[in-house]
Design an enzyme around this catalytic site. Sequence first.
Site, short mmCIF file in Angstrom:
data_model
loop_
_atom_site.label_atom_id
_atom_site.label_comp_id
_atom_site.label_asym_id
_atom_site.label_seq_id
_atom_site.Cartn_x
_atom_site.Cartn_y
_atom_site.Cartn_z
N PRO A 245 11.70 -68.20 123.60
CA PRO A 245 12.55 -68.85 123.05
C PRO A 245 12.55 -70.34 122.43
O PRO A 245 11.11 -70.85 122.88
CB PRO A 245 13.30 -69.16 124.66
CG PRO A 245 12.82 -69.08 125.14
CD PRO A 245 11.70 -67.79 124.59
N ASN A 246 12.97 -70.80 121.91
CA ASN A 246 12.45 -72.52 120.70
C ASN A 246 11.45 -72.35 120.16
O ASN A 246 11.31 -73.76 119.88
CB ASN A 246 12.03 -73.12 122.38
CG ASN A 246 13.58 -73.81 122.97
OD1 ASN A 246 14.16 -74.13 122.59
ND2 ASN A 246 12.97 -73.94 124.58
N ARG B 28 9.38 -79.35 116.98
CA ARG B 28 9.17 -79.68 118.17
C ARG B 28 7.90 -79.89 118.53
O ARG B 28 6.63 -79.03 119.11
CB ARG B 28 9.82 -78.02 118.71
CG ARG B 28 9.82 -78.48 120.56
CD ARG B 28 10.08 -76.72 120.48
NE ARG B 28 10.25 -76.56 122.42
CZ ARG B 28 9.40 -76.10 123.28
NH1 ARG B 28 8.55 -75.06 122.31
NH2 ARG B 28 9.29 -76.07 124.07
N TYR C 212 2.82 -78.89 119.55
CA TYR C 212 2.17 -77.34 119.39
C TYR C 212 2.31 -76.93 117.84
O TYR C 212 2.25 -75.75 116.81
CB TYR C 212 3.89 -76.36 119.47
CG TYR C 212 4.23 -76.10 120.61
CD1 TYR C 212 4.08 -75.44 121.74
CD2 TYR C 212 5.46 -77.62 121.60
CE1 TYR C 212 4.15 -74.94 122.72
CE2 TYR C 212 5.49 -77.29 122.31
CZ TYR C 212 5.00 -76.47 123.32
OH TYR C 212 5.22 -76.07 124.65
N ASN D 49 4.66 -63.94 122.28
CA ASN D 49 4.88 -65.22 123.57
C ASN D 49 6.21 -64.63 123.69
O ASN D 49 6.60 -65.49 122.94
CB ASN D 49 4.61 -66.47 121.85
CG ASN D 49 4.18 -67.42 122.66
OD1 ASN D 49 5.04 -68.17 123.40
ND2 ASN D 49 4.12 -68.34 121.42
N ALA E 81 8.60 -70.40 127.29
CA ALA E 81 9.04 -70.62 128.95
C ALA E 81 8.93 -69.84 129.41
O ALA E 81 9.37 -69.14 130.99
CB ALA E 81 9.73 -71.34 128.79
N GLU F 87 -0.28 -61.09 124.94
CA GLU F 87 0.02 -62.32 125.76
C GLU F 87 -0.51 -63.36 124.92
O GLU F 87 -1.54 -63.21 125.00
CB GLU F 87 0.49 -62.62 126.94
CG GLU F 87 0.69 -63.88 127.03
CD GLU F 87 1.25 -63.99 129.32
OE1 GLU F 87 1.35 -64.99 129.33
OE2 GLU F 87 0.31 -63.04 129.66
N HIS G 203 -0.46 -68.42 123.29
CA HIS G 203 0.23 -69.07 123.62
C HIS G 203 -0.07 -69.90 122.85
O HIS G 203 -1.23 -69.70 122.61
CB HIS G 203 0.43 -69.55 124.90
CG HIS G 203 0.79 -68.77 126.42
ND1 HIS G 203 2.59 -69.15 126.14
CD2 HIS G 203 0.37 -68.09 127.16
CE1 HIS G 203 2.67 -67.71 127.27
NE2 HIS G 203 1.73 -66.80 127.60
N LEU G 204 0.95 -71.16 121.92
CA LEU G 204 -0.54 -72.13 120.98
C LEU G 204 -0.94 -73.50 121.83
O LEU G 204 -1.56 -73.29 121.14
CB LEU G 204 1.03 -72.57 119.86
CG LEU G 204 1.94 -71.35 119.43
CD1 LEU G 204 3.10 -72.12 118.95
CD2 LEU G 204 1.23 -71.10 117.91
N ARG H 90 -2.00 -77.86 130.94
CA ARG H 90 -0.12 -78.29 131.00
C ARG H 90 0.32 -79.03 132.00
O ARG H 90 -0.52 -79.02 132.82
CB ARG H 90 0.36 -78.09 129.81
CG ARG H 90 -0.11 -77.86 128.15
CD ARG H 90 1.07 -76.96 127.20
NE ARG H 90 2.12 -78.18 127.54
CZ ARG H 90 3.69 -77.37 126.78
NH1 ARG H 90 3.27 -76.16 126.20
NH2 ARG H 90 4.34 -78.11 126.89
N ARG I 182 3.39 -74.71 134.62
CA ARG I 182 3.02 -74.23 133.07
C ARG I 182 2.08 -72.87 133.15
O ARG I 182 0.86 -72.18 133.15
CB ARG I 182 3.05 -74.87 131.76
CG ARG I 182 4.43 -75.22 131.88
CD ARG I 182 4.05 -75.84 130.18
NE ARG I 182 5.07 -76.91 129.77
CZ ARG I 182 5.89 -76.60 129.20
NH1 ARG I 182 6.36 -75.20 128.35
NH2 ARG I 182 6.74 -77.61 129.27
#
Length: 148
Positions: free
Chosen positions: A10-11, A18, A23, A73, A76, A100, A102-103, A109, A113
């Site tokens: 998502p997103n 964004r 990102y 990826n 969320a 897996e 992630h950027l 963070r 998360r």
Amino acid sequence: MTSIMVLNGPNLGRLGSREPDIYGSQTLADIEQGLHKALPTDITLDFRQSDDEATLIGWLQEAADSRTPVIFNPAAFTHYSYALRDACQIVAETGTPLIEVHLSNPHARESFRHTSVISGAARGVIAGFGDQSYHLALSHILTLLERH
């Protein structure tokens, strides 16, 4: 011809606009284009994005059934989707690699998360290197494919 599935949660379709301070300014299409350039001619890339958990589960089941390696990826969904984790486990049980990615670095963070429910089903996790997280995962999968 061998294929690698790249699944995005998502997103991620909003990359480029964004939160570019987190990102980066690249779009998901830019990342896809960069991965295509890095592929050997005998490998195809099946690049997909969905904001829908059920769609992602279906794609993971498709990867398990076809024994297609996955770069994933989960965005969320990383932190709470046990349904996606179970679908990743189905992939893992076939012996098919699932990495897996992630950027950003989730551990740098917000505290919510810091936990990934996906990681336990993944062969490995690459995070915090921007679009290079995808390239590192691709490189590893290509190495695994060369060994078999």
